[in-house]
Design a protein around this motif. Structure first.
Motif, short mmCIF file in Angstrom:
data_model
loop_
_atom_site.label_atom_id
_atom_site.label_comp_id
_atom_site.label_asym_id
_atom_site.label_seq_id
_atom_site.Cartn_x
_atom_site.Cartn_y
_atom_site.Cartn_z
N CYS A 236 28.62 0.83 6.76
CA CYS A 236 28.13 2.01 5.92
C CYS A 236 29.13 2.30 4.93
O CYS A 236 30.40 2.43 5.06
CB CYS A 236 27.53 3.15 6.70
SG CYS A 236 27.05 4.60 5.73
N VAL A 237 28.74 2.31 3.53
CA VAL A 237 29.63 2.77 2.45
C VAL A 237 29.32 4.27 1.96
O VAL A 237 29.97 4.62 0.88
CB VAL A 237 29.26 2.00 1.05
CG1 VAL A 237 29.82 0.58 1.55
CG2 VAL A 237 28.00 1.76 0.86
N ARG A 238 28.47 5.02 2.74
CA ARG A 238 28.47 6.39 2.44
C ARG A 238 27.61 6.72 0.87
O ARG A 238 27.79 7.48 0.18
CB ARG A 238 29.58 7.09 2.38
CG ARG A 238 30.51 6.88 3.37
CD ARG A 238 29.84 7.62 4.74
NE ARG A 238 31.17 7.36 5.77
CZ ARG A 238 31.57 6.43 6.35
NH1 ARG A 238 31.01 5.32 5.94
NH2 ARG A 238 32.56 6.68 6.96
N CYS A 239 26.66 5.75 0.78
CA CYS A 239 26.13 5.71 -0.82
C CYS A 239 25.17 6.75 -0.80
O CYS A 239 24.88 7.25 -1.90
CB CYS A 239 25.69 4.22 -1.23
SG CYS A 239 24.11 3.98 -0.21
N GLY A 240 24.59 7.15 0.26
CA GLY A 240 23.60 8.10 0.11
C GLY A 240 22.14 8.11 0.01
O GLY A 240 21.38 8.72 -0.10
N ALA A 241 21.88 6.45 -0.23
CA ALA A 241 20.50 6.13 -0.59
C ALA A 241 19.50 6.31 0.30
O ALA A 241 18.44 6.73 0.02
CB ALA A 241 20.50 4.85 -0.91
N CYS A 242 20.02 6.71 1.66
CA CYS A 242 18.95 6.80 2.95
C CYS A 242 18.82 8.26 3.09
O CYS A 242 17.82 8.84 3.61
CB CYS A 242 19.85 6.40 3.97
SG CYS A 242 21.34 7.18 4.57
N ILE B 99 21.17 -0.95 7.01
CA ILE B 99 21.37 -0.43 8.08
C ILE B 99 20.40 0.29 8.85
O ILE B 99 19.33 1.19 8.28
CB ILE B 99 22.75 0.71 7.95
CG1 ILE B 99 23.99 -0.11 7.64
CG2 ILE B 99 23.00 1.80 9.31
CD1 ILE B 99 25.24 0.96 7.27
N VAL C 284 22.30 8.81 7.40
CA VAL C 284 23.89 8.41 7.01
C VAL C 284 24.78 9.37 8.01
O VAL C 284 25.45 8.98 8.74
CB VAL C 284 24.54 8.57 5.98
CG1 VAL C 284 24.18 9.96 5.22
CG2 VAL C 284 25.97 8.25 5.60
N CYS D 34 18.34 1.23 2.38
CA CYS D 34 19.83 1.20 2.64
C CYS D 34 20.10 -0.45 1.99
O CYS D 34 19.63 -1.32 2.51
CB CYS D 34 20.15 1.14 3.99
SG CYS D 34 21.96 0.67 4.27
N PRO D 35 21.17 -0.35 1.08
CA PRO D 35 21.60 -1.59 0.55
C PRO D 35 21.90 -2.53 1.55
O PRO D 35 21.94 -4.04 1.21
CB PRO D 35 22.40 -1.17 -0.58
CG PRO D 35 23.13 0.14 -0.29
CD PRO D 35 21.82 0.80 0.44
N TYR D 36 22.76 -2.10 2.55
CA TYR D 36 23.00 -2.96 3.73
C TYR D 36 22.06 -3.08 4.77
O TYR D 36 22.15 -3.77 5.79
CB TYR D 36 24.52 -2.30 4.34
CG TYR D 36 25.52 -2.48 3.40
CD1 TYR D 36 26.41 -3.48 3.41
CD2 TYR D 36 25.80 -1.64 2.46
CE1 TYR D 36 27.31 -3.69 2.49
CE2 TYR D 36 26.84 -1.69 1.68
CZ TYR D 36 27.55 -2.70 1.59
OH TYR D 36 28.40 -2.80 0.58
#
Ligand code: SF4
Ligand code: SF4
Length: 324
Positions: free
Chosen positions: A105-111, A188, A129, A184-186
């Motif tokens: 997780c990169v903590r982008c906050g998209a979720c 997750i 997140v 989530c871009p990854y």
């Protein structure tokens, strides 16, 4: 346990962190302990339901007892921390996806704003997140070098009773809908993290009755309401009578018939409650019209698998009913 009044509930919403009031917690999330009060948590599993499930082959649901989340003492096993850490190690080993989700997780906050629990409560710990971070922080402390050496600086924290209580509160404020994972871009999957949290909670007897009584019923009778095979067949027969009186078409479903081309398993709500009843009457007519060679099972009489809300093993066990 106390039942919350409408006035108390509206006061909670107005005074706690909320999207409606714009109020945010005054301290960081690690320093904000969880508070249990009437109306903000789900009731624990009833003792008889847990004892029954724990007696079943292939699943384990220990530590049946009467307890209250509002109490200080949750009556956990003496070695509860060891059980949890070993349980997490076992799952990191078995589920590669969990290991990846813990690390990437990169903590982008998209979720964050994709979760209906966060939108409804405004509680930061309901952001997917942060829901995952409740587990990830313990993972870091126990299973990564940075977390072991640097602790909180590397996002790690000790597994304490307070953390366990936080898990109980927030693992049961996720419907496992997987909406967050779509954004989530990854990729997750917080739902999968929620499942792992619940599995760990069950290892020390911290489950909720809303999930466990339907699971117990599904295992015992085949559907979450605990209705017997006779009641199930009786209801389908009633629906066939209604279909005939409304349309003049006589439908003739079969039950537990060997050799049928299709074993038809539907959510039990289709057979017992509106509006599902109307859906059921519709497909009874459809199957008759197309001449489908199908049969109902009175033992796998629940298309919804409540094991999903409990554990992988329970999910597999309930799923296997269709092959019985
Ligand atoms: S899977 Fe859980 S955390 Fe994700 S959006 Fe659904 S309820 Fe929220
Ligand atoms: S969208 Fe994915 S990567 Fe971004 S904060 Fe959420 S879980 Fe982490």
């Amino acid at each position: 346990m106390a039942v919350i009044t409408k006035d108390e509930l509206s006061k909670n919403v107005a005074e706690e962190p909320s999207m409606m009031t714009g109020s945010t917690p005054p301290k960081g999330w690690m320093e904000t302990p969880v508070k249990f009060k009437p109306g903000n948590y789900a009731y624990p599993t009833k003792v008889d339901k847990l004892e029954y499930l724990n007696s079943q082959q292939g699943v384990s649901f220990p530590n049946a007892r009467v307890w209250n989340p509002e109490d200080e003492d949750w009556k956990l096993p003496a070695n509860w921390k060891e059980i949890i850490i070993n349980g997490l190690a076992d799952r990191l080993d078995r589920f590669r996806s969990l290991k990846i989700f813990m690390d990437c997780c990169v903590r982008c906050g998209a979720c964050a704003d994709k979760c209906h629990f966060f939108l409804g409560t405004g509680d930061p710990k309901n952001m997917p997140v942060l829901r995952a971070e409740l587990l990830r922080s313990v993972y870091r402390k126990e299973f990564t070098l940075a977390g072991k050496l640097l602790g909180k600086m590397a996002g790690g924290r000790e597994m304490t009773a307070g953390v366990l209580k936080e898990w109980f509160m927030y693992a049961y404020q996720c419907t496992e809908c997987r909406r967050c994972s779509v954004f989530c871009p990854y990729g997750i999957d917080t739902a999968e993290i929620t499942m792992m949290l619940r599995e760990l909670l069950h290892m020390v007897g911290c489950g909720i009755n809303w999930a466990m009584e339907p699971v117990s019923n599904s295992n015992r009778t085949g559907n979450h309401m605990g209705l017997t095979p006779q009641a199930f067949k009786g209801n389908v027969d009633f629906l066939c009578e209604d279909v005939e009186s409304l349309t003049g078409v006589k439908v003739n479903p079969t039950f537990n018939r060997k050799g049928a081309e299709v074993l038809f398993i539907t959510p039990s709500a289709d057979v017992f409650a509106e509006p599902g009843l109307f859906t059921c009457m519709g497909y009874l007519l459809l199957f008759e019209a197309i001449g489908l060679d199908y049969t109902w099972s009175t033992y796998a009489s629940e298309g919804g698998n409540f094991g999903l809300f409990t554990s992988n093993e329970m999910m597999k066990k309930l799923n296997a009913k269709m092959y019985a």
